[in-house]
Enzyme design. Structure first.
Site, PDB file in Angstrom:
ATOM      1  N   HIS A 103       0.826  -1.205   0.000  1.00 47.47           N
ATOM      2  CA  HIS A 103       0.000   0.000   0.000  1.00 47.47           C
ATOM      3  C   HIS A 103       0.865   1.261   0.000  1.00 47.47           C
ATOM      4  O   HIS A 103       1.618   1.518   0.939  1.00 47.47           O
ATOM      5  CB  HIS A 103      -0.935  -0.021   1.208  1.00 47.47           C
ATOM      6  CG  HIS A 103      -1.659  -1.317   1.319  1.00 47.47           C
ATOM      7  ND1 HIS A 103      -2.415  -1.820   0.287  1.00 47.47           N
ATOM      8  CD2 HIS A 103      -1.714  -2.224   2.314  1.00 47.47           C
ATOM      9  CE1 HIS A 103      -2.920  -2.985   0.651  1.00 47.47           C
ATOM     10  NE2 HIS A 103      -2.501  -3.255   1.872  1.00 47.47           N
ATOM     11  N   LYS A 182      -4.825  -0.300  -1.115  1.00 46.30           N
ATOM     12  CA  LYS A 182      -5.993  -0.075  -0.272  1.00 46.30           C
ATOM     13  C   LYS A 182      -6.220   1.392   0.077  1.00 46.30           C
ATOM     14  O   LYS A 182      -7.348   1.866   0.052  1.00 46.30           O
ATOM     15  CB  LYS A 182      -5.854  -0.856   1.046  1.00 46.30           C
ATOM     16  CG  LYS A 182      -6.265  -2.305   0.990  1.00 46.30           C
ATOM     17  CD  LYS A 182      -6.274  -2.893   2.397  1.00 46.30           C
ATOM     18  CE  LYS A 182      -6.836  -4.290   2.405  1.00 46.30           C
ATOM     19  NZ  LYS A 182      -6.868  -4.857   3.774  1.00 46.30           N
ATOM     20  N   HIS A 183      -5.193   2.105   0.444  1.00 43.09           N
ATOM     21  CA  HIS A 183      -5.416   3.314   1.224  1.00 43.09           C
ATOM     22  C   HIS A 183      -5.094   4.617   0.510  1.00 43.09           C
ATOM     23  O   HIS A 183      -5.215   5.683   1.111  1.00 43.09           O
ATOM     24  CB  HIS A 183      -4.660   3.210   2.545  1.00 43.09           C
ATOM     25  CG  HIS A 183      -5.083   2.015   3.344  1.00 43.09           C
ATOM     26  ND1 HIS A 183      -6.408   1.747   3.597  1.00 43.09           N
ATOM     27  CD2 HIS A 183      -4.375   1.004   3.906  1.00 43.09           C
ATOM     28  CE1 HIS A 183      -6.495   0.628   4.304  1.00 43.09           C
ATOM     29  NE2 HIS A 183      -5.286   0.161   4.498  1.00 43.09           N
ATOM     30  N   TRP A 330     -12.133  -1.068  10.709  1.00 44.20           N
ATOM     31  CA  TRP A 330     -10.726  -1.209  11.095  1.00 44.20           C
ATOM     32  C   TRP A 330     -10.397  -0.116  12.111  1.00 44.20           C
ATOM     33  O   TRP A 330     -10.588   1.069  11.840  1.00 44.20           O
ATOM     34  CB  TRP A 330      -9.810  -1.101   9.883  1.00 44.20           C
ATOM     35  CG  TRP A 330      -8.357  -0.937  10.243  1.00 44.20           C
ATOM     36  CD1 TRP A 330      -7.651   0.229  10.258  1.00 44.20           C
ATOM     37  CD2 TRP A 330      -7.445  -1.958  10.669  1.00 44.20           C
ATOM     38  NE1 TRP A 330      -6.350  -0.009  10.661  1.00 44.20           N
ATOM     39  CE2 TRP A 330      -6.198  -1.337  10.921  1.00 44.20           C
ATOM     40  CE3 TRP A 330      -7.570  -3.338  10.870  1.00 44.20           C
ATOM     41  CZ2 TRP A 330      -5.081  -2.045  11.354  1.00 44.20           C
ATOM     42  CZ3 TRP A 330      -6.458  -4.042  11.307  1.00 44.20           C
ATOM     43  CH2 TRP A 330      -5.234  -3.412  11.535  1.00 44.20           C
ATOM     44  N   ASP A 354      -9.893 -13.904   3.498  1.00 49.17           N
ATOM     45  CA  ASP A 354     -11.088 -13.554   4.270  1.00 49.17           C
ATOM     46  C   ASP A 354     -12.327 -14.160   3.598  1.00 49.17           C
ATOM     47  O   ASP A 354     -12.556 -15.333   3.722  1.00 49.17           O
ATOM     48  CB  ASP A 354     -11.232 -12.035   4.398  1.00 49.17           C
ATOM     49  CG  ASP A 354     -10.207 -11.422   5.354  1.00 49.17           C
ATOM     50  OD1 ASP A 354      -9.487 -12.184   6.017  1.00 49.17           O
ATOM     51  OD2 ASP A 354     -10.135 -10.197   5.424  1.00 49.17           O
ATOM     52  N   ASP A 361     -12.368  -6.178  13.085  1.00 48.70           N
ATOM     53  CA  ASP A 361     -10.942  -6.208  12.781  1.00 48.70           C
ATOM     54  C   ASP A 361     -10.197  -5.122  13.560  1.00 48.70           C
ATOM     55  O   ASP A 361     -10.346  -3.929  13.288  1.00 48.70           O
ATOM     56  CB  ASP A 361     -10.741  -5.995  11.280  1.00 48.70           C
ATOM     57  CG  ASP A 361      -9.373  -6.465  10.799  1.00 48.70           C
ATOM     58  OD1 ASP A 361      -8.480  -6.636  11.650  1.00 48.70           O
ATOM     59  OD2 ASP A 361      -9.208  -6.663   9.587  1.00 48.70           O
ATOM     60  N   CYS A 384     -11.066 -10.753  14.116  1.00 47.54           N
ATOM     61  CA  CYS A 384      -9.773 -10.849  13.449  1.00 47.54           C
ATOM     62  C   CYS A 384      -8.608 -10.537  14.374  1.00 47.54           C
ATOM     63  O   CYS A 384      -8.298  -9.371  14.664  1.00 47.54           O
ATOM     64  CB  CYS A 384      -9.740  -9.926  12.235  1.00 47.54           C
ATOM     65  SG  CYS A 384      -8.290 -10.190  11.197  1.00 47.54           S
TER      66      CYS A 384
END
Length: 493
Positions: A103, A182-183, A330, A354, A361, A384
């Protein structure tokens, strides 16, 4: 209060843009407006803004007079379409590490609609795409270097707290971003906070969100995320980021016992966040996720076929974070998920680590209630790992979720009460391949749907699971502590 009009079909940028008959032609004219509270930017229904983007910076409305971005024209005409297709490029920079590979925390991004350091802006009734329409960048669609793309990105950075943002009734589809990343601003809707450019103001000019509502949107075929809310450079403060000998953040974090301090998350995280009534279909990765939020409410959303790209024959450039679930938090404090539905989350049988409908999580106080899931490839609910604490899962219905309905990998606690688990033929109440966590499982109904009674392991090696007051239908064994003194009760094998 001024209304500005844009029409791609019969507008003219030489006009004043203040009436439908004197509309502008291109979205770039919006960047010339000094918006005042109560102003509106309206795009004509049926218009098609090909290769254009709408980027607004520092637009500030008022709580009782927001700046509105929407549409005008015949109600039976289609929504105005912003088809960005790789244009609208800008450079995103968190100015701090934000987690492990693959990421990125900085790089070029293509975004169809960008709101940067805006407050009290309400956007609704637009259609938005950002396709990768050719291979002119010499990359395959699943290369690590593919540019991040967004339908809508909302960024807090230099303006302190961004307040009063509403994203409603948008139709966002075909956003062909980076399947791994992802971010960054990469997916259908991304809400992100960076550190401010002036590093000396990190503590005095905190970039964050308050009073954020994302509602009644349709998001289809987006990579990587469907809707992601709240990722922040301030995770380095929330999660006690480490520093190297030169005083630079070093991408290490100390989550302690998993609990999240109330004052810390309220200071640096997103507050008064509501995500409701959205439909997310065929997200490349996760469908809907709230991150670093204090008491977010996520309700009445639907996810279908999330994790399209999270499979071992597509997600091939790395195996890092080859995981995705449907609707989950998250590092949130007391996140509430209710009345959501998740169907057909994909690829737990093809390399997705997953594949569940729900996932508590690394959060503190995650609560799922009154949700419905069906046919999710990795099961119903995962708690998680070691830092998922104070998790509650009650009064939900799981219908034929696969592998194992309840997934407990190394989690310290979970209360699973009052749910109905209709177990698919060949599946189990617990996901047995990694059931080494802890849970109290009480007052649930377990129904196995196979033609023969199911023999399962209720206490896998390494697990700390307690059962009480559950109903078991279609099983040849039940947990020992539930057998009592009834000589007719089935025994464990």
């Amino acid at each position: 209060m001024t209304h500005y009009f844009i029409s791609s079909t019969h507008g003219d940028d030489m006009c004043d843009g203040r009436t439908p008959t004197t509309a502008w032609r291109t979205l770039s004219k919006a960047g010339t407006i000094a918006f005042q509270p109560g102003d509106a930017l309206l795009l004509e229904r049926g218009a098609h803004f090909a290769g254009e983007s709408l980027h607004l910076h520092g637009v500030i409305g008022a709580p009782d007079a927001p700046v509105t971005i929407g549409c005008y024209g015949a109600e039976d005409a289609s929504l105005p379409l912003i088809a960005c297709d790789g244009n609208g490029r800008w450079f995103e920079d968190y100015r701090a590490p934000i987690g492990g590979l693959p990421h990125r925390n900085r790089g070029e991004v293509s975004t169809a609609v960008l709101l940067r350091d805006c407050s009290y802006v309400h956007m609704r009734d637009l259609e938005i795409t950002n396709r990768r329409i050719d291979d002119s960048d010499d990359h395959a669609f699943n290369d690590l270097e593919v540019m991040d793309r967004t339908g809508v990105a909302v960024i807090a950075e230099n303006g302190g707290t961004s307040r009063g943002i509403r994203l409603e009734r948008l139709y966002i589809h075909d956003v062909n971003g980076n399947i791994y990343d992802k971010h960054m601003a990469n997916g259908g809707i991304q809400i992100i906070a960076h550190f401010p450019e002036d590093a000396s103001t990190i503590e005095t000019n905190i970039a964050r969100f308050d009073d954020l509502r994302i509602a009644d949107n349709v998001v289809r075929d987006t990579s990587r995320w469907g809707i992601a809310v709240g990722y922040t450079a301030y995770l380095n403060l929330i999660d006690h980021g480490g520093r190297d000998t030169d005083g630079n953040w070093d991408n290490t974090f100390d989550y302690g016992d998993g609990t999240i301090d109330d004052a810390t998350i309220r200071r640096y995280g997103a507050t008064n966040v509501v995500v409701e009534g959205n439909l997310v279909e065929r997200a490349g990765g996760d469908a809907i996720t709230v991150m670093y939020c204090d008491r977010p409410l996520v309700q009445r959303n639907v996810s279908r076929e999330a994790a399209v790209d999270i499979r071992d024959d597509v997600y091939t450039a790395t195996t890092n974070d080859r995981v995705a679930a449907a609707i989950w938090p998250w590092r949130c404090k007391n996140a509430l998920f209710e009345y959501n539905e998740a169907y057909d989350t994909l690829n737990a049988d093809h390399g997705n680590g997953d594949g569940q409908a729900w996932d508590a999580d690394f959060g503190d106080g995650t609560e799922y209630r009154y949700n419905y899931s069906r046919n999710n490839s990795g099961g119903c609910i995962m708690f998680c790992n070691e830092k998922a604490v104070n998790s509650l899962f009650y009064c939900n219905v799981s219908e034929r979720d696969l592998m194992g309905a309840i997934d407990i990998p190394r989690n310290p606690d979970a209360a699973v009460t009052g749910n109905v688990f209709i177990i698919a033929d060949g599946a189990d109440p617990l996901r047995l391949d990694r059931a080494d966590g802890a849970a109290i499982i009480e007052g649930n109904t377990f129904i196995h749907t196979g033609s023969a009674p199911r023999c399962t392991d209720w206490h896998p090696h390494g697990s700390q699971v307690e059962y009480a007051g559950n109903v078991y239908i279609g099983f040849s064994t039940i947990p020992e502590e539930e057998q009592g003194d009834d000589p007719q009760a089935p025994k464990r094998r």
